[in-house]
Scaffold this motif. Structure first.
Motif, PDB file in Angstrom:
ATOM      1  N   UNK A 198      -3.091   2.919   9.258  1.00  0.00           N
ATOM      2  CA  UNK A 198      -3.959   3.765   9.298  1.00  0.00           C
ATOM      3  C   UNK A 198      -4.914   3.687   8.098  1.00  0.00           C
ATOM      4  N   UNK A 199      -3.978   4.118   7.435  1.00  0.00           N
ATOM      5  CA  UNK A 199      -4.723   4.046   5.814  1.00  0.00           C
ATOM      6  C   UNK A 199      -5.134   3.652   5.331  1.00  0.00           C
ATOM      7  N   UNK A 200      -3.972   2.366   5.851  1.00  0.00           N
ATOM      8  CA  UNK A 200      -4.641   0.842   4.870  1.00  0.00           C
ATOM      9  C   UNK A 200      -5.641   0.432   5.046  1.00  0.00           C
ATOM     10  N   UNK A 201      -6.073   0.484   6.491  1.00  0.00           N
ATOM     11  CA  UNK A 201      -7.219  -0.668   7.277  1.00  0.00           C
ATOM     12  C   UNK A 201      -8.842   1.110   6.852  1.00  0.00           C
ATOM     13  N   UNK A 202      -8.676   2.472   6.616  1.00  0.00           N
ATOM     14  CA  UNK A 202      -8.853   3.330   6.213  1.00  0.00           C
ATOM     15  C   UNK A 202      -9.743   3.885   8.232  1.00  0.00           C
ATOM     16  N   UNK A 203      -9.036   4.219   8.848  1.00  0.00           N
ATOM     17  CA  UNK A 203      -8.969   4.377   9.826  1.00  0.00           C
ATOM     18  C   UNK A 203      -8.357   5.839  10.393  1.00  0.00           C
TER      19      UNK A 203
END
Length: 426
Positions: A198-203
């Protein structure tokens, strides 16, 4: 006295100290002769800890013998000094782990890992005395079984050591497969305690996999749709819980049920995992068509890769589903891709170069395959997808050729990917 750790050192005081430091359970031996006699009588002890007083050559000979005749018995080597040459020789001989004599926590963890694997193998028919493991169908340890009507190709990305770039590969591979919405792709974050998808893809998810717990046994496409978070690239994601404690409530059965639904709804399911073999991860591996093993060219990563491959083999997962992915392949650190292949005993399916652009793209929340399609990392990931997932080969090969070998503008580069979507096949 079955299923116990064994401790051997010429100094019985040292052997007993090692035993006490790992919980006080086990049997101590002062010489290899007594140890050998014990092993002949007790066929299913799970771990052998060789203390610093056992000579290197003797320890390596024991490990090499056990690797062939008792593969379920993990050999852990304790040393006063841990050097790179020692680790390399230990890897070649079949030693599971090498631990510094002052690292009591590391030793305890190594013994626990070995015990977990041995216990899993003891519960399977034919696992004793080094026989091949053939788990019963439907068990959490069963190898992948063909599922009638399955539509999705399941790719699990695994690394036995943190920091190898596993999540980066998983997220970029998922985006590459999604192909801006031309294929239905779902990425599932099964690093349930510390997932970073989630944080890697800014979700910004409304729900996580933890929200499926109350629905266990009642998951259907409508319920699973509520778990999904959608990304601008066209893919969907089932993200990890926001609270690490929630991981304890997520059962292997729930994982299996969730993946069963996702396979019927998507073309590809990409699974990101933690660096461990727990029952939840085994449930994912059971349905995986491809298991991508990510490694970097350093001795600790190679050591853990070797353990991972041996574990997967002992648990009965077919070797033809394993793919070796060498990340940071161009790093000048004294270990070549040929040495990695020798350690793994399999060829590299992909070599991904190092680049500062990768962490920069992560910080921006834009996968590098979208941020810079021409980048060497992007092309390596797309090439891995096209070579290992043949049904996608034609479009990805065209994409790589256009972006890597022509001077067309961005609009021309994209047109090859924006053709009419191919029909979905079952």
């Amino acid at each position: 006295m079955t299923g116990m750790p064994l401790f051997c050192d010429p100094d019985l005081t040292v052997a007993d100290t090692l035993r006490v430091s790992t919980g006080g359970v086990g049997v101590v031996f002062a010489d290899l002769g007594s140890l050998r006699d014990h092993l002949l009588e007790v066929p299913d002890d799970d771990t052998l800890v060789l203390g610093p007083g056992v000579l290197d050559d003797e320890a390596f000979a024991v490990a090499d013998y056990m690797r062939v005749h008792r593969p379920s018995l993990g050999v852990v080597l304790v040393r006063r000094e841990v050097t790179t040459p020692l680790l390399q020789e230990a890897l070649r001989s079949g030693v599971r782990e090498v631990v510094h004599e002052r690292d009591a926590l590391g030793l305890g963890t190594a013994v626990q890992r070995s015990a977990h694997l041995a216990a899993a193998m003891r519960n399977q028919p034919g696992a004793l005395n080094g026989a091949a493991v053939h788990p019963q169908a439907g068990s959490p340890l069963s190898p992948p079984q063909g599922v009638p009507g399955r539509k999705a190709t399941v790719v699990t990305v695994f690394a036995a050591k943190g920091g190898c770039g596993k999540t980066t590969l998983a997220t970029n591979l998922a985006v590459a497969l999604a192909d801006r919405g031309r294929a239905r792709v779902c990425i599932v974050d099964l690093d349930l305690a510390f997932g970073d998808v989630a944080i890697t893809m800014h979700l910004v998810p409304s729900n996580t996999i933890a929200d499926a717990v109350p629905l266990n046994g009642k998951l259907d496409p409508t319920a699973v749709e509520a778990l999904l978070t959608h990304h601008s690239s066209g893919l969907s994601a089932v993200v990890a819980p926001t609270e690490p404690s929630a991981a304890e409530q997520i059962s292997p059965g729930l994982i299996s049920h969730l993946l069963e639904v996702l396979r019927a709804e998507f073309d590809y399911v990409v699974i990101d995992t933690p660096p461990s073999f727990d029952d939840q991860i085994l449930a994912a591996l059971d349905v995986s068509d491809v298991i991508a093993l990510v490694v970097t060219p350093d001795v600790p990563a190679l050591k853990n890769l070797k353990i991972a491959i041996e574990t997967l083999t002992e648990l009965g997962y077919p070797a033809d589903r394993l793919r070796l992915v060498l990340n940071r392949a161009d790093a000048k650190v004294g270990i070549t891709h040929a040495e990695v292949e020798r350690t793994a005993r399999m060829p590299c399916s992909a070599q991904i170069p190092s680049s500062r652009d990768v962490p920069a793209s992560i910080n921006r929340g834009v996968p590098i395959v979208l941020d810079d399609p021409r980048h060497g990392v992007s092309q390596a990931i797309r090439q891995f997808a096209s070579s290992q997932l043949p049904q996608l080969a034609s479009s990805l090969d065209r994409y790589t050729q256009v972006n890597g070998h022509t001077g067309h503008d961005a609009g021309t580069q994209r047109r090859g990917l924006m053709k009419k979507r191919r029909p979905r096949t079952s």
